[in-house]
Design a protein around this motif. Structure first.
Motif, PDB file in Angstrom:
ATOM      1  N   ALA A 439      23.605  48.708  39.021  1.00 65.04           N
ATOM      2  CA  ALA A 439      22.999  48.701  40.364  1.00 65.04           C
ATOM      3  C   ALA A 439      23.022  50.047  41.055  1.00 65.04           C
ATOM      4  O   ALA A 439      23.591  51.150  40.888  1.00 65.04           O
ATOM      5  N   SER A 440      21.969  49.837  42.060  1.00 58.88           N
ATOM      6  CA  SER A 440      21.572  51.389  42.410  1.00 58.88           C
ATOM      7  C   SER A 440      21.497  51.160  44.176  1.00 58.88           C
ATOM      8  O   SER A 440      20.896  49.828  44.435  1.00 58.88           O
ATOM      9  N   TYR A 441      21.744  52.065  44.824  1.00 62.33           N
ATOM     10  CA  TYR A 441      21.359  51.634  46.421  1.00 62.33           C
ATOM     11  C   TYR A 441      19.873  52.014  46.726  1.00 62.33           C
ATOM     12  O   TYR A 441      19.315  51.282  47.583  1.00 62.33           O
ATOM     13  N   ASN A 442      19.510  53.107  46.134  1.00 56.69           N
ATOM     14  CA  ASN A 442      18.009  53.300  46.564  1.00 56.69           C
ATOM     15  C   ASN A 442      17.431  53.905  45.225  1.00 56.69           C
ATOM     16  O   ASN A 442      18.180  54.586  44.333  1.00 56.69           O
ATOM     17  N   GLY A 443      16.212  53.622  45.111  1.00 57.69           N
ATOM     18  CA  GLY A 443      15.384  54.234  43.740  1.00 57.69           C
ATOM     19  C   GLY A 443      15.857  53.363  42.538  1.00 57.69           C
ATOM     20  O   GLY A 443      16.165  52.250  42.650  1.00 57.69           O
ATOM     21  N   GLY A 444      16.427  54.084  41.490  1.00 56.04           N
ATOM     22  CA  GLY A 444      16.905  53.410  40.260  1.00 56.04           C
ATOM     23  C   GLY A 444      18.406  53.938  39.451  1.00 56.04           C
ATOM     24  O   GLY A 444      18.071  53.766  38.545  1.00 56.04           O
ATOM     25  N   GLY A 445      18.869  54.818  40.332  1.00 56.81           N
ATOM     26  CA  GLY A 445      20.136  55.475  39.637  1.00 56.81           C
ATOM     27  C   GLY A 445      21.273  55.346  40.442  1.00 56.81           C
ATOM     28  O   GLY A 445      21.266  55.150  41.820  1.00 56.81           O
ATOM     29  N   ASN A 446      22.603  56.093  39.774  1.00 53.46           N
ATOM     30  CA  ASN A 446      23.742  56.216  40.795  1.00 53.46           C
ATOM     31  C   ASN A 446      24.568  57.076  40.045  1.00 53.46           C
ATOM     32  O   ASN A 446      24.179  57.244  38.795  1.00 53.46           O
ATOM     33  N   SER A 480      26.924  56.158  50.170  1.00 53.17           N
ATOM     34  CA  SER A 480      27.218  54.495  49.724  1.00 53.17           C
ATOM     35  C   SER A 480      28.100  54.456  48.393  1.00 53.17           C
ATOM     36  O   SER A 480      27.904  55.302  47.708  1.00 53.17           O
ATOM     37  N   VAL A 481      28.808  53.262  48.491  1.00 54.80           N
ATOM     38  CA  VAL A 481      29.784  53.317  47.399  1.00 54.80           C
ATOM     39  C   VAL A 481      29.684  51.824  47.256  1.00 54.80           C
ATOM     40  O   VAL A 481      29.675  50.912  47.796  1.00 54.80           O
ATOM     41  N   LYS A 482      29.839  51.490  45.703  1.00 62.12           N
ATOM     42  CA  LYS A 482      29.849  49.975  45.335  1.00 62.12           C
ATOM     43  C   LYS A 482      31.208  50.071  44.437  1.00 62.12           C
ATOM     44  O   LYS A 482      31.145  50.744  43.271  1.00 62.12           O
ATOM     45  N   SER A 483      32.248  49.432  44.935  1.00 65.54           N
ATOM     46  CA  SER A 483      33.537  49.496  44.130  1.00 65.54           C
ATOM     47  C   SER A 483      34.303  48.231  44.631  1.00 65.54           C
ATOM     48  O   SER A 483      34.142  47.546  45.556  1.00 65.54           O
ATOM     49  N   TRP A 534      27.107  47.092  48.851  1.00 68.68           N
ATOM     50  CA  TRP A 534      27.399  48.311  48.841  1.00 68.68           C
ATOM     51  C   TRP A 534      28.045  48.595  50.443  1.00 68.68           C
ATOM     52  O   TRP A 534      27.684  47.950  51.218  1.00 68.68           O
ATOM     53  N   MET A 535      28.959  49.679  50.183  1.00 71.82           N
ATOM     54  CA  MET A 535      29.626  50.158  51.559  1.00 71.82           C
ATOM     55  C   MET A 535      29.000  51.551  52.045  1.00 71.82           C
ATOM     56  O   MET A 535      28.856  52.394  51.263  1.00 71.82           O
ATOM     57  N   VAL A 536      28.349  51.761  53.130  1.00 72.44           N
ATOM     58  CA  VAL A 536      27.880  52.905  53.329  1.00 72.44           C
ATOM     59  C   VAL A 536      29.028  53.485  54.513  1.00 72.44           C
ATOM     60  O   VAL A 536      29.254  52.916  55.427  1.00 72.44           O
ATOM     61  N   HIS A 537      29.433  54.807  54.181  1.00 71.09           N
ATOM     62  CA  HIS A 537      30.452  55.401  54.979  1.00 71.09           C
ATOM     63  C   HIS A 537      29.782  56.755  55.620  1.00 71.09           C
ATOM     64  O   HIS A 537      28.716  57.427  55.003  1.00 71.09           O
ATOM     65  N   GLU A 538      30.153  56.744  56.850  1.00 70.90           N
ATOM     66  CA  GLU A 538      29.634  57.988  57.682  1.00 70.90           C
ATOM     67  C   GLU A 538      30.581  58.645  58.738  1.00 70.90           C
ATOM     68  O   GLU A 538      31.189  57.979  59.088  1.00 70.90           O
ATOM     69  N   THR A 539      30.283  59.654  58.870  1.00 71.43           N
ATOM     70  CA  THR A 539      31.154  60.416  59.939  1.00 71.43           C
ATOM     71  C   THR A 539      30.230  61.716  60.375  1.00 71.43           C
ATOM     72  O   THR A 539      29.211  62.100  59.851  1.00 71.43           O
TER      73      THR A 539
END
Length: 713
Positions: A439-446, A480-483, A534-539
């Motif tokens: 899986a990818s968040y944007n585009g086609g890779g991770n 972003s993380v997927k786990s 997907w989880m998006v983490h931000e600070t």
């Protein structure tokens, strides 16, 4: 031809005989011998290219392609600019400036030469061969040359776009060879005025298409009385190109001498130095001996780094043997303070080095890094964004939502590439790879992290090597993380203070089990769950006066985690933005209203089972011509309208099945070549979604669109 047919029959949409005709015509048009190497008498290396007759009328609409200029008359007449394909072949990504762009260091030039050029990369809008050749180790080079055996080799824009994104200059190739080349030179250099005119033609092409100069390779004898005009050609090309594009390069290949003899020197001598003195560098032939780099550096004097000693990766006559011992030559060149010209790194791909292309390529380039070191540091300015897209994949996603499940290849889409450490022995507890299949968040890779973490063990690995000086403005870091809940991933930021003290800050949603406050500071991030888990983490941080020197991934377990040691996490993107810059920056993604989309060359032809095939060229621009086009990437969608009421509705009100992602453009135009339209469809609404280099994009409902009514076509 086998590769061509395989790519053709893997298409998931209906492809007409018309498109097959185009493909076969282009295969004939762009079939070339393999390499730049010195011709030999008996083994067929460097055999003269037979003249291919172009079967395709390049002035008429067809799937956009990149192609060389094969005839001197076409260069003289400027016929290239009359082709349908010219506008599609412009590079739109500006060259990223490198803070270490000092002339006082050795440099690495990479000469492409992959199967003669113009393979999958010739399809400007991409193709469906996800196994096409690509390069992603741009941080190890300064200059990239696109090479083929045609008279004028124009780099496909995909290479220029991604190379510029990484700070690498791109050169095309001008080459003459054999008896035909001698006749060409006789015409070109008949007079001083003629030599100047052809130099200006080459300058015009580089400027119009957005690449950075030329490799000049005269591999045939020259009549001695024409040598002054050849030198005028090199001198005038260098002068006008520098005026047109500051920082552009003209590099001479070590072949013909100042006496007109075709006699490779393999080092800088009185026979080739007069050409070197007129331009920006010399690419030495690859059969040099151990002492030649030092001798060349002595002759070059203050310009020793403008001497690029050739290394053939295939190993044909090269010092050290090339291939998996390429570092032997690189080490020697580094010790002797000259630059390197790596020729034909496509050897890895062409010879199918085990276990697979991706792993073998990472292994081979790790030899270059160990020998030469990293030459490109990024990011150096904000905003910074990467979704680790390598320019090919098996699907396309946007914010975790899959737009397409078709395989694809388009190197223009490659984002800033991570500097992953290659470990052949797999000693690391976590295996780290760029993955185009999951899986990818944007585009086609991770970036995939897989392995085992026992107890409170943590794992850190390098992602980027920036040189980013920060001010008092707050910066926002997001990723972003997927786990699962037991596999956590943080981002480690390493800084250097004005007094050269080091500091590391871990940005993560939770603290790891192991308390390591003596090693780094914690900065807890807020989290937002998006589609597809997907989880998006931000600070946000303020690091006034500090310099960001490394970005790393930090794999860990949260407190109270289970004892299960298996660890799996996918990193989808990283973004760093300056909040003050964003507040002061005008709206980068314009609303739909100031934009105009036009449909040209509209054609509707019969398809299968009552369907039809729609072909149309889409062009978009600002309503006010003085306003420039802002973006370097556009997603293009088609909405199939089946109702007789063709009034537009909000995109989000429509079923997703009615909207089809059809491709990506890097110029403000796109050619829809084979869009299958069912019999009940009354019109097609095309939507153009602007995407910026910082990872932002315009919502579909706010994007410009154009309805093409099918009735009466």
């Amino acid at each position: 031809m086998r590769d061509l047919l395989r790519a053709y029959f893997s298409r998931r949409t209906l492809v007409s005989l018309y498109n097959l005709f185009i493909t076969l015509s282009l295969k004939l048009l762009t079939s070339f011998p393999l390499s730049l190497l010195k011709p030999k008498s008996n083994d067929g290396d460097g055999v003269a290219e037979s003249e291919a007759v172009p079967l395709l009328d390049l002035s008429k609409p067809s799937l956009p392609i990149s192609f060389p200029i094969k005839a001197l008359q076409d260069l003289k007449s400027r016929s290239y600019f009359d082709s349908f394909h010219f506008q599609f072949n412009r590079s739109t990504v500006p060259l990223r400036r490198n803070s270490d762009d000092s002339p006082n260091r050795p440099r690495v030039l990479v000469c492409h030469d992959m199967k003669g050029g113009y393979v999958d990369d010739k399809w400007v809008q991409g193709c469906e061969n996800e196994a096409g050749f690509a390069i992603w180790h741009w941080y190890l080079m300064d200059i990239f040359v696109y090479f083929s055996h045609s008279l004028v080799t124009l780099p496909p824009p995909c290479w220029t776009n991604t190379a510029h994104r990484h700070g690498v200059k791109v050169l095309g190739t001008f080459i003459t060879e054999w008896d035909e080349g001698k006749a060409t030179c006789k015409e070109m250099f008949a007079t001083k005025e003629s030599a100047q005119m052809y130099a200006e033609r080459l300058t015009e092409l580089a400027t119009a298409l957005g690449f950075d100069g030329w490799l000049i390779n005269i591999e045939n004898e020259i009549d001695e009385e024409q040598i002054p005009n050849l030198m005028e050609f090199v001198s005038h090309l260098t002068k006008v190109l520098h005026l047109s594009t500051p920082g552009a390069l003209v590099i001479w290949y070590d072949s013909v001498t100042v006496r007109g003899d075709l006699k490779w020197q393999d080092r800088l001598t009185e026979n080739n130095k007069p050409f070197f003195d007129l331009c920006d560098g010399i690419f030495m032939n690859y059969t040099w001996k151990e002492g030649y780099p030092k001798l060349s550096a002595e002759v070059a004097g203050d310009r020793k780094y403008d001497v690029y000693m050739g290394i053939d990766v295939f190993g044909r006559g090269s010092f050290g043997g090339g291939q998996w011992t390429v570092n032997a030559a690189l080490d020697l060149l580094k010790r002797n303070n000259v630059s390197a010209a790596i020729f034909a790194p496509g050897w890895i791909y062409e010879t199918a080095q085990p276990p697979n292309f991706h792993t073998a390529q990472n292994k081979w380039w790790s030899l270059v890094e160990k020998s030469w070191g990293i030459v490109q540091a990024y990011p150096q300015v904000l905003p910074f964004y990467s979704d680790f897209n390598e320019g090919f994949g098996y699907h396309v996603s946007l914010e975790g939502r899959q737009l397409s499940d078709a395989p694809w290849y388009n190197i223009s889409c490659q984002s800033l590439q991570p500097l992953l450490v290659f470990n052949e022995d797999n000693e690391d507890i976590i295996h780290v790879t760029v993955d185009a299949q999951d899986a990818s968040y944007n585009g086609g890779g991770n970036i995939s992290f897989r392995g085992r973490l026992e107890g409170d063990t943590c794992f850190t690995t390098r992602l980027f090597k920036p040189h980013l000086q920060l001010s008092s403005s707050p910066i926002t870091i997001s990723y972003s993380v997927k786990s699962d809940e037991t596999s956590k991933l943080g981002i480690m930021l390493s800084f250097s203070s004005p007094s050269h003290e080091t500091k590391s800050i871990l940005v993560a949603p939770q603290e790891p089990i192991r308390k390591s406050n003596d090693m780094f500071l914690h900065c807890l991030a807020t989290s937002l769950r998006t589609v597809s888990e997907w989880m998006v983490h931000e600070t946000s941080l303020v690091m006034d006066g500090h310099t960001l020197t490394e970005i790393s991934a930090f794999c860990y377990r949260p407190e109270n985690s289970t004892k299960r040691p298996e660890y799996v996490a996918l990193l989808g993107h990283i973004s760093i933005k300056d909040q003050v810059q964003l507040q002061q920056k005008p709206e980068s993604l314009p609303p739909a209203s100031p934009w105009v989309i036009e449909a040209r060359n509209v054609e509707l032809v019969p398809g299968n089972s009552g369907s039809k095939i729609l072909r149309v060229k889409l062009e978009w621009k600002k309503k006010h011509l003085e306003e420039s086009v802002f973006s370097t990437r556009y997603n293009v969608y088609a909405e199939f309208v089946k109702s007789t009421d063709l009034r537009a509705r909000k995109v989000l009100e429509k079923p997703r099945s009615e909207i089809e992602f059809i491709g990506t453009a890097h110029v403000p135009e796109y050619y829809v070549s084979e869009l299958v339209v069912e019999s009940d469809v009354k019109g097609v609404s095309f939507i153009v979604q602007a995407c910026d280099e910082d990872g932002s994009w315009r919502k579909l409902d706010d994007s410009p669109n154009l309805l093409v009514e099918l009735e009466g076509l």
